[in-house]
Design an enzyme around this catalytic site. Structure first.
Site, PDB file in Angstrom:
ATOM      1  CG  HIS A 112      27.921 -29.613  -4.203  1.00 19.32           C
ATOM      2  ND1 HIS A 112      27.808 -28.607  -5.179  1.00 19.32           N
ATOM      3  CD2 HIS A 112      28.016 -30.498  -4.837  1.00 19.32           C
ATOM      4  CE1 HIS A 112      28.127 -29.237  -6.385  1.00 19.32           C
ATOM      5  NE2 HIS A 112      28.039 -30.762  -6.180  1.00 19.32           N
ATOM      6  CE  LYS A 116      26.844 -30.108 -11.221  1.00 19.95           C
ATOM      7  NZ  LYS A 116      27.030 -31.409 -11.527  1.00 19.95           N
ATOM      8  N   GLY A 165      29.059 -35.278  -8.586  1.00 18.37           N
ATOM      9  CA  GLY A 165      28.415 -35.879  -7.202  1.00 18.37           C
ATOM     10  C   GLY A 165      26.814 -36.450  -7.633  1.00 18.37           C
ATOM     11  CB  SER A 166      25.021 -39.043  -6.448  1.00 17.86           C
ATOM     12  OG  SER A 166      25.679 -40.047  -7.375  1.00 17.86           O
ATOM     13  N   GLY A 167      23.270 -36.837  -5.622  1.00 17.91           N
ATOM     14  CA  GLY A 167      22.462 -36.136  -4.915  1.00 17.91           C
ATOM     15  C   GLY A 167      21.752 -35.190  -5.651  1.00 17.91           C
ATOM     16  CG  HIS A 168      23.498 -32.949  -7.853  1.00 13.25           C
ATOM     17  ND1 HIS A 168      23.444 -31.846  -6.647  1.00 13.25           N
ATOM     18  CD2 HIS A 168      24.869 -32.846  -7.870  1.00 13.25           C
ATOM     19  CE1 HIS A 168      24.522 -31.542  -6.079  1.00 13.25           C
ATOM     20  NE2 HIS A 168      25.311 -32.167  -6.635  1.00 13.25           N
TER      21      HIS A 168
END
Ligand SMILES: Nc1ncnc2c1ncn2[C@@H]1O[C@H](COP(=O)(O)OP(=O)(O)O)[C@@H](O)[C@H]1O
Ligand SMILES: Nc1ncnc2c1ncn2[C@@H]1O[C@H](COP(=O)(O)OP(=O)(O)O)[C@@H](O)[C@H]1O
Ligand SMILES: [Mg+2]
Ligand SMILES: [Mg+2]
Ligand SMILES: [Mg+2]
Ligand SMILES: [Mg+2]
Lengths: 209, 330, 330, 209
Positions: C218, C104, C53-56
């Site tokens: 997350h 992950k 996912g994005s946001g990391h």
């Protein structure tokens, strides 16, 4: 005559007021600066008071030189070099004196105000601590040996208040331009505390003595 | 106030300890808040000293290392370091070739570094000073304090550092630093204020849909308040103000920095860069390199600043020269 | 929700555009959310693909480049990318030497990458998979989902990437990746929640004096809630839990990562490192290198994670090998 | 018989409910997951609905295959492959059918549930979408050609509710351990909407027809 003991009391009283007003000064600096003025001065004068109780100076000049060096190395920011320079200039003016006549003390204040002006390149009306120092020192010099602590206190208070409606031209508040109007200058307020302590100490000691 | 700290009074001390523990190429001068290269003084090289209040990490100790600074002096949070500390830094990095002080234009920084320079000169060390004033948000006038130094300072560190490490003289290093200062402009904006640990409360309040435009890096309020804008509008606002002041014509070349103020994640900085890069392309301005990340922060403030550095051949070459520091490695 | 974005639906697209605009060594596969090395596929080299996912950010595209990943697949915010996207990445980086997927351990990531691997194999590409599960906050059990993958993943990228760039085979690269996975442990904590842009509200609420311990990346709540602690107590809590699971004896060597979750400034991370380095010293554990900064974030969450990687000679050598990426340069 | 048209209506109705419940599903996922479930499904089914209006499929199998591929490439996360697999399995079971008998449709649901189990390796009681799919499919198979949409709806509702008091063993909520108890599983809720749409569509069409 102003004695070494009285100068010591003045500094201790200044520290007491600054510790008490630390949060208020910081609030003032948050409004038009970066919110550290109270913290900076409380840290510096705390150290001044500590040194006073640890070691004793032979004369007023030596005492004020120690104060200057402590402020220079503990306060930082804009106010550190400004207050440091002020006390350095006073210490030179009162070199080797164990007591000082009112007019000598007044001249020392004038030297201090000029030192602040030289270091900070501000003019009266720029909404800085100079707005308090310069008029107070001028008044003291003008009164000479008939120096009235009460008049000095009133002048200091009036000058501090005058910064509220000024637009800052020097220091961090200048970045705000017109938005600096309506707020007291934190350095003018802390300078006023210095003169409040001075006047208070001298009046008390005169009454007591 | 929610911070990962031990006590507000200790933040600078603890941070410096954690920093030298993490980076073996750095050392802390005992009894001071000065970080120097472990191999200082580097013989034959002009020494570079910068610093200022803490709370701007990685500035400035993160830029100490090969190809950039020789020492960084850390003041208390948002408070210029004192002259005695700066003097220690100067003495530690002088190898006899003189020392350049890179000062951000704040009254406090200028006065404290100036006093240190006077003290160092009294001890026989050659000292030159440059004052960075890249923040176009602030009116420039000789009657006032003038412009602030913000993220553009990092380009001065990089380029002056590169020239110094090639063995240039103090005068040459000072000259190139001043060239960078003439050609670099920045402007910032904030979404949230920050909290000076010892103060415990934010420097100002912002509504849920308000932002500050033209903000400094010391938690001071900005030049004006605006409604929350899109990233595109934000980028456009900052860029246009910068280009008014630093005219760049089609065909000219620039380096770009999208600097995060501390709490703004990389995702948002890249989103800002999307617009910045598009707008520069529209104007025909060639972007030589883009730096995106936290370079000059303001504690946990959310927001960003944009910096443009106009490049010629000399500056390009020095910008691309090697550097080994905690925060800038190439 | 105060973010520097254009619209919640567009954040990933805009970010990827801003990223390739900033970093010429990266390119975006047209019509996808895949970032690959501009020179992919690198002939003679095993391809390395990661993502999630994005946001990391900077994970994972910030680790694409020489010596680390060949491609990163960006899902929507906190949402695993889909199999078709991962397949495009695999195809773009395969030079005939096979592709390693670094996944992950999240149900979604595992399933989407697995399906992509099946599709790639059907197209005749050799694919190996490793699943990173470094988060000791989560109970490990075959009956449950098992441990999550968090910041330790970046060490897998670095070390597997170094070996791959030396021309090792798919099996060898897979093996060293699994070795890192066996020897790496992490644990995180948060001071504030974060806001998924499309959701618009925080994932959980925390009181002024509350923190979450054992948090993922997350925005999911942690394993338990605690009163606000000092940096020292925080460091101790995270470290002790990690060392329970990864016993390191006196004389052994480790790499340390103090990872910021997005909104925590470097100052605080260094303060945490002060204690971590002291505690490791007390135990006689040698710290080979320390990495401090935002490596695997969670949007604008405030907090940090601690990662320990037990090193032997092979891993040390590979950790120290050169890398040229947006977020890891040495 | 269940017609191609009815299957289309079912999917359109599912999309309508999911768009309406997007924020609610996201809230549920914020409580014990990462807050994207509503967003993921709304994105995926939006695309499904769009494709339905853009192009028509020759039979139910082909239609469901398109749906599966759309969900696989648009949803992501855990639910993307799971829903994608479910629809892929249904499409295989209903290959080339232009209409399906209730027992054929029930078997397709059973295939879908098994697909979810195979892909996600969960068991009933692990607090996942399987807690809805498996019992609903079992009931449908058991009822065969006497399939009651109302009974199926009740079963789905009951199963969805049952996830509230379970401790999650699979998916993101499992990280919370005991803290996952007391919350509905978002995937179970979205699965229930699927069956609510199915039951609603079929009942309406039966009444109308
Ligand atoms: N150029 C100057 N001349 C005289 N006083 C100044 C000048 N600049 C700033 N000051 C004084 O210093 C005060 C701020 O001190 P402080 O907050 O300690 O430093 P900083 O602005 O560096 O944070 C101001 O309120 C003002 O009175
Ligand atoms: N192993 C599994 N088997 C079946 N269903 C699962 C599994 N893991 C997760 N799920 C379902 O997926 C839902 C979460 O979907 P979503 O939020 O879209 O994905 P993610 O957890 O990746 O963010 C959960 O509520 C649960 O019903
Ligand atoms: Mg201040
Ligand atoms: Mg200050
Ligand atoms: Mg997700
Ligand atoms: Mg989710």
């Amino acid at each position: 005559m102003i004695t070494l003991k009285q100068v010591e009391s003045w500094l201790i009283e200044t520290n007491r007021i600054l510790q008490e007003k630390k949060a208020y000064l910081t609030q003032l600096d948050q409004a038009i600066g970066d919110g550290d003025h109270g913290i900076n001065l409380a840290r510096g004068f705390q150290e001044v008071a500590k040194n006073l109780s640890d070691q004793s100076a032979p004369d007023i000049g030596a005492l004020l030189k120690n104060v200057a060096m402590t402020l220079l190395s503990k306060v930082g920011g804009a106010s550190g070099p400004l207050y440091g320079t002020a006390f350095l200039k006073m210490s030179t003016a009162l070199k080797d004196k164990v007591e000082a006549a009112p007019e000598e003390f007044a001249r020392a204040l004038a030297e201090a105000a000029d030192g602040i002006q030289m270091r900070g390149k501000a003019r009266v009306g720029d909404k800085t601590m100079l707005d308090v120092w310069k008029p107070v020192a001028d008044l003291a010099v003008q009164q000479g040996d008939r120096l009235s602590w009460e008049a000095l206190l009133q002048c200091s208070l009036k000058q501090m208040e005058s910064t509220r409606n000024l637009e800052a031209k020097k220091g961090r508040a200048a970045y705000l331009g017109r938005r600096s109007v309506g707020h007291l200058d934190p350095g003018a307020v802390s300078s006023h505390y210095l003169f409040e302590a001075l006047s208070g100490t001298m009046t008390r000691e005169e009454t007591a003595g | 106030m929610k911070k990962l700290i031990n006590s507000p009074e200790q933040v600078v001390r603890d941070m410096l300890d954690g920093m030298v523990a993490a980076h073996p190429h750095l050392k802390n001068l005992p009894g001071t808040q000065v970080i120097v290269r472990a191999d200082a003084p580097v013989s034959g090289k002009v020494g570079l000293v910068s610093g200022g209040g803490s709370g701007h990490e990685p500035a400035h100790a993160g830029y100490v290392g090969k190809g950039m600074l020789d020492a960084a002096v850390a003041g208390e949070v948002f408070t210029s370091p004192t002259p005695d500390q700066v003097l220690e830094a100067i003495k530690a990095v002088d190898s006899g070739n003189g020392v350049l002080l890179i000062i951000k234009n704040y009254t406090g920084d200028v006065m404290n570094f100036e006093m240190a320079a006077e003290l160092a000169e009294a001890e026989g060390i050659r000292v030159a000073k440059v004052v960075v004033n890249d923040d176009v948000a602030v009116e420039n006038s000789t009657y006032t304090t003038g412009r602030r130094g913000i993220a553009g300072t990092v380009f001065v560190h990089k380029i002056a550092g590169a020239l110094a490490s090639r063995g240039a003289s103090l005068e040459q290093v000072e000259e190139v630093a001043n060239k960078v200062i003439r050609q670099v402009r920045s402007m910032g904006m904030a979404l949230t204020p920050c909290i000076v640990p010892a103060a415990g409360t934010p420097g100002f309040q912002l509504g849920e849909d308000e932002i500050e435009i033209g903000l400094g890096i010391h938690g001071e309020p900005g030049v004006y308040r605006s409604k929350l804008m899109t990233a595109e509008e934000t980028a456009r606002t900052l860029l246009e103000r910068i280009l008014e002041d630093l005219p760049l014509s089609s065909g000219e070349k620039a380096a770009v920095m999208i600097n995060g103020l501390g709490a703004t994640p990389l995702m948002e900085l890249y989103i800002v860069n999307k617009t910045v890069s598009e707008l520069l392309k529209e104007r025909g301005i060639a972007v030589h390199r883009t730096f995106v990340g936290p370079y000059m922060t303001s504690l946990e403030m959310a927001g960003c600043s944009l910096t443009l550095l106009k490049l010629d051949e000399e500056l390009t070459d020095l910008l691309d020269a090697p550097a080994r520091t905690a925060a800038w490695n190439q």
